[in-house]
Design a protein around this motif. Structure first.
Motif, PDB file in Angstrom:
ATOM      1  N   SER A 252      50.147  22.414   3.956  1.00 24.33           N
ATOM      2  CA  SER A 252      49.043  23.168   3.342  1.00 24.33           C
ATOM      3  C   SER A 252      47.795  22.319   3.348  1.00 24.33           C
ATOM      4  CB  SER A 252      49.373  23.564   1.900  1.00 24.33           C
ATOM      5  OG  SER A 252      50.411  24.501   1.845  1.00 24.33           O
ATOM      6  N   LYS A 253      46.655  22.990   3.341  1.00 26.08           N
ATOM      7  CA  LYS A 253      45.367  22.333   3.154  1.00 26.08           C
ATOM      8  C   LYS A 253      44.643  23.030   2.012  1.00 26.08           C
ATOM      9  CE  LYS A 253      44.424  20.782   7.922  1.00 26.08           C
ATOM     10  NZ  LYS A 253      44.027  19.364   7.723  1.00 26.08           N
ATOM     11  N   ILE A 254      44.061  22.242   1.104  1.00 26.13           N
ATOM     12  CA  ILE A 254      43.256  22.843   0.048  1.00 26.13           C
ATOM     13  C   ILE A 254      41.882  22.172   0.044  1.00 26.13           C
ATOM     14  CG2 ILE A 254      45.293  23.345  -1.340  1.00 26.13           C
ATOM     15  CD1 ILE A 254      44.388  21.135  -3.279  1.00 26.13           C
ATOM     16  N   ALA A 255      40.855  22.979  -0.201  1.00 27.55           N
ATOM     17  CA  ALA A 255      39.483  22.470  -0.291  1.00 27.55           C
ATOM     18  C   ALA A 255      39.055  22.517  -1.748  1.00 27.55           C
ATOM     19  CB  ALA A 255      38.550  23.318   0.566  1.00 27.55           C
ATOM     20  N   VAL A 256      38.596  21.377  -2.262  1.00 26.83           N
ATOM     21  CA  VAL A 256      38.226  21.279  -3.681  1.00 26.83           C
ATOM     22  C   VAL A 256      36.786  20.800  -3.805  1.00 26.83           C
ATOM     23  CG1 VAL A 256      40.592  20.885  -4.454  1.00 26.83           C
ATOM     24  CG2 VAL A 256      39.157  18.925  -3.833  1.00 26.83           C
ATOM     25  N   VAL A 257      36.165  21.123  -4.940  1.00 27.92           N
ATOM     26  CA  VAL A 257      34.786  20.706  -5.194  1.00 27.92           C
ATOM     27  C   VAL A 257      34.649  20.404  -6.672  1.00 27.92           C
ATOM     28  CG1 VAL A 257      33.952  23.057  -5.619  1.00 27.92           C
ATOM     29  CG2 VAL A 257      32.353  21.309  -4.803  1.00 27.92           C
ATOM     30  N   ALA A 258      33.777  19.445  -6.995  1.00 27.43           N
ATOM     31  CA  ALA A 258      33.495  19.098  -8.386  1.00 27.43           C
ATOM     32  C   ALA A 258      32.282  19.880  -8.862  1.00 27.43           C
ATOM     33  CB  ALA A 258      33.245  17.595  -8.523  1.00 27.43           C
TER      34      ALA A 258
ATOM     35  N   LYS B 181      53.955  19.111   3.087  1.00 31.28           N
ATOM     36  CA  LYS B 181      52.812  18.196   3.149  1.00 31.28           C
ATOM     37  C   LYS B 181      51.547  18.912   2.685  1.00 31.28           C
ATOM     38  CE  LYS B 181      54.792  15.621   7.013  1.00 31.28           C
ATOM     39  NZ  LYS B 181      54.632  15.239   8.445  1.00 31.28           N
ATOM     40  N   ILE B 182      50.696  18.181   1.974  1.00 31.41           N
ATOM     41  CA  ILE B 182      49.477  18.780   1.439  1.00 31.41           C
ATOM     42  C   ILE B 182      48.286  17.883   1.764  1.00 31.41           C
ATOM     43  CG2 ILE B 182      48.252  19.532  -0.634  1.00 31.41           C
ATOM     44  CD1 ILE B 182      50.955  20.135  -1.904  1.00 31.41           C
ATOM     45  N   ASP B 183      47.289  18.432   2.442  1.00 32.94           N
ATOM     46  CA  ASP B 183      46.033  17.744   2.719  1.00 32.94           C
ATOM     47  C   ASP B 183      44.994  18.242   1.723  1.00 32.94           C
ATOM     48  OD1 ASP B 183      47.293  16.609   4.889  1.00 32.94           O
ATOM     49  OD2 ASP B 183      46.474  18.042   6.336  1.00 32.94           O
ATOM     50  N   ILE B 184      44.339  17.324   1.031  1.00 35.19           N
ATOM     51  CA  ILE B 184      43.287  17.692   0.076  1.00 35.19           C
ATOM     52  C   ILE B 184      41.957  17.219   0.638  1.00 35.19           C
ATOM     53  CG2 ILE B 184      42.473  17.495  -2.303  1.00 35.19           C
ATOM     54  CD1 ILE B 184      45.324  16.657  -3.087  1.00 35.19           C
ATOM     55  N   ILE B 185      41.037  18.152   0.842  1.00 34.76           N
ATOM     56  CA  ILE B 185      39.730  17.801   1.405  1.00 34.76           C
ATOM     57  C   ILE B 185      38.643  18.275   0.453  1.00 34.76           C
ATOM     58  CG2 ILE B 185      40.633  18.013   3.742  1.00 34.76           C
ATOM     59  CD1 ILE B 185      38.844  20.595   3.906  1.00 34.76           C
ATOM     60  N   GLU B 186      37.460  17.705   0.610  1.00 35.80           N
ATOM     61  CA  GLU B 186      36.338  18.112  -0.234  1.00 35.80           C
ATOM     62  C   GLU B 186      35.580  19.245   0.418  1.00 35.80           C
ATOM     63  OE1 GLU B 186      32.652  16.163  -2.827  1.00 35.80           O
ATOM     64  OE2 GLU B 186      33.866  14.911  -1.479  1.00 35.80           O
ATOM     65  N   TRP B 187      35.405  20.324  -0.346  1.00 36.59           N
ATOM     66  CA  TRP B 187      34.655  21.479   0.162  1.00 36.59           C
ATOM     67  C   TRP B 187      33.178  21.162   0.216  1.00 36.59           C
ATOM     68  CZ3 TRP B 187      30.759  24.516  -1.914  1.00 36.59           C
ATOM     69  CH2 TRP B 187      30.493  25.713  -1.251  1.00 36.59           C
ATOM     70  N   SER B 188      32.482  21.747   1.186  1.00 38.81           N
ATOM     71  CA  SER B 188      31.040  21.553   1.306  1.00 38.81           C
ATOM     72  C   SER B 188      30.388  22.866   1.705  1.00 38.81           C
ATOM     73  CB  SER B 188      30.724  20.473   2.349  1.00 38.81           C
ATOM     74  OG  SER B 188      29.322  20.392   2.570  1.00 38.81           O
TER      75      SER B 188
END
Length: 420
Positions: free
Chosen positions: A290-296, A326-333
């Protein structure tokens, strides 16, 4: 009736978690059905009101007051009404619950001859559920057209064995219907939520999961590869959909739903619960990656670090629940080029060029040694990146300009942005 009736009603409400007024109306309908069976006249519309706390009830013949009709119409209507097998049951939303419902479209209610000839007199006047104003005024001089005529009937001392059986059957049926309706509405409003369940049994490829008030169904297509279903084992699942069937509400749960990943992170990451960190998008191929996009949403907050946790404790808890996915965590932009480059992580991208914004097509250039990492095994990495960003991605090797095109609608698990 027994003075203990209220105690019984309260007990039913507590056991079945049904509103008290629903049970009382059910008992009233059961008593009306029992009275109709043994005591009512065919021209009556039976309604019962119950005082639950005393157990006393009153029986009424309810009718809607109409304008006067001709003697011929009245006579014919009485003849047709008496052909009915039993009296009517009063329903607030219907004038006559049991009568045949005629279609009045195209029928001239002022043509008495045609109504009589076609046997549609009850469309104009139904003596079971209606009364003319002249007849009503004999009892209530001040009554008006459109009012409800209410005549109290004698309450028999004993309904009899058959009447009691009728009441019991109606009570059982109506309580079952009310319970099913409550369960359906409860879980229908929870579609998309994560629940914890206990494996009850396995029936072929289908697993039955106890999620509280109902046993949910985990079909084969909603199961993760590698999951083991042991009787008594606990699982986290997402309520995928809820349907009403002839057998009652059917709750379908899923282990492959994309929302399961985001819900598990919300359980482990307090910053997601408080709103300081937000999951913007999820792409998933269940059981694999999985991939998830996160933002602060606040300054000085590391969204990726918040989801990973100290020494990876938070992300590992999610991975453990998903049995090693498996999990990829990336920063959303908001910058599309930057977001696409991040989505292809762990590959390092040289450049991203937007080819067509309307068609959401982009070209990504990578070095030769990064190409296999960018594409991933079986194209999984670039496929998940396309699903995460909702862009069609062309992978270009910088030295050779060889192009590999991946779009977000290629075969794979159904994934999409969870927020914009």
């Amino acid at each position: 009736m027994s003075p203990d009736l209220y105690t019984v009603i309260k007990q039913i409400c507590e056991e079945k978690q049904i509103p008290e007024e629903s049970v009382v109306s059910t008992v009233e309908l059961a008593l009306a059905a029992a009275y109709r069976k043994d005591f009512a006249d065919k021209l009556q519309n039976i309604h019962v009101t119950l005082d639950a706390q005393t157990g006393n009830f009153r029986v009424f013949d309810m009718k809607l007051v109409l304008e006067n009709v001709s003697a011929r119409i009245k006579e014919e209507a009485l003849k047709l009404a008496r052909q009915k097998k039993k009296a009517a049951l009063y329903m607030p939303e219907f004038h006559d619950h049991d009568d045949e419902k005629f279609n009045a479209d195209g029928v001239d209610l002022n043509d008495d001859d045609k109504l009589i000839e076609e046997g549609k007199v009850l469309l104009k006047f139904n003596p079971r559920t209606q009364i003319t104003i002249s007849d009503a005024k004999k009892i209530y001089p001040d009554i008006k057209v459109g009012d409800e005529y209410k005549e109290e009937l004698e309450v028999p001392g004993d309904f009899g064995r058959m009447a009691a059986q009728t009441a019991k059957q109606v009570i059982i049926q109506r309580i079952r219907e009310a319970e099913r309706s409550i369960v359906f509405n409860t879980y229908k409003n929870r579609e998309g939520e994560m629940v914890s369940g206990v494996v009850q049994r396995v029936e072929g490829s289908v697993v039955i999961i106890d999620i509280g008030r109902v046993n949910a169904i985990l079909p084969y297509r909603e199961q993760m590869a590698g999951d083991e279903y042991r009787i008594g084992g606990r699982l986290k699942l997402v309520i995928a959909r809820v349907e009403m069937t002839p057998k009652g509400p059917e709750v379908i749960v899923s282990r492959t739903h994309r929302d399961l990943v985001s819900k598990l992170f919300e359980l482990e990451v307090p910053e997601l619960e408080s709103g300081t960190v937000e999951i913007k998008a999820v792409a998933r191929e269940a059981g694999s990656r999985s991939k998830i996009a996160v933002v602060a949403n606040e300054e000085n907050i590391d969204p990726i670090g918040s989801c990973v946790g100290q020494r990876g404790a938070r992300v590992n808890a999610v991975i453990d629940e998903l049995h090693g996915e498996k999990i990829d965590i990336i920063e959303w932009s908001a910058n599309d080029e930057k977001f696409i480059a991040s989505a292809l992580s762990p590959a390092k991208v040289d450049s991203v060029e937007i080819l067509d914004r309307d068609e959401r097509r982009a070209k990504v250039t990578v070095k030769a040694e990064q190409q296999s990492l960018a594409i991933g095994k079986g194209g999984q990495n670039v496929r998940l990146a396309a699903k995460l960003t909702l862009w069609k991605i062309d992978i270009v090797q910088s030295e050779t300009n060889a192009v590999i095109e991946i779009s977000d609608d290629e075969p794979g698990d159904d994934t999409e942005n969870v927020s914009q």
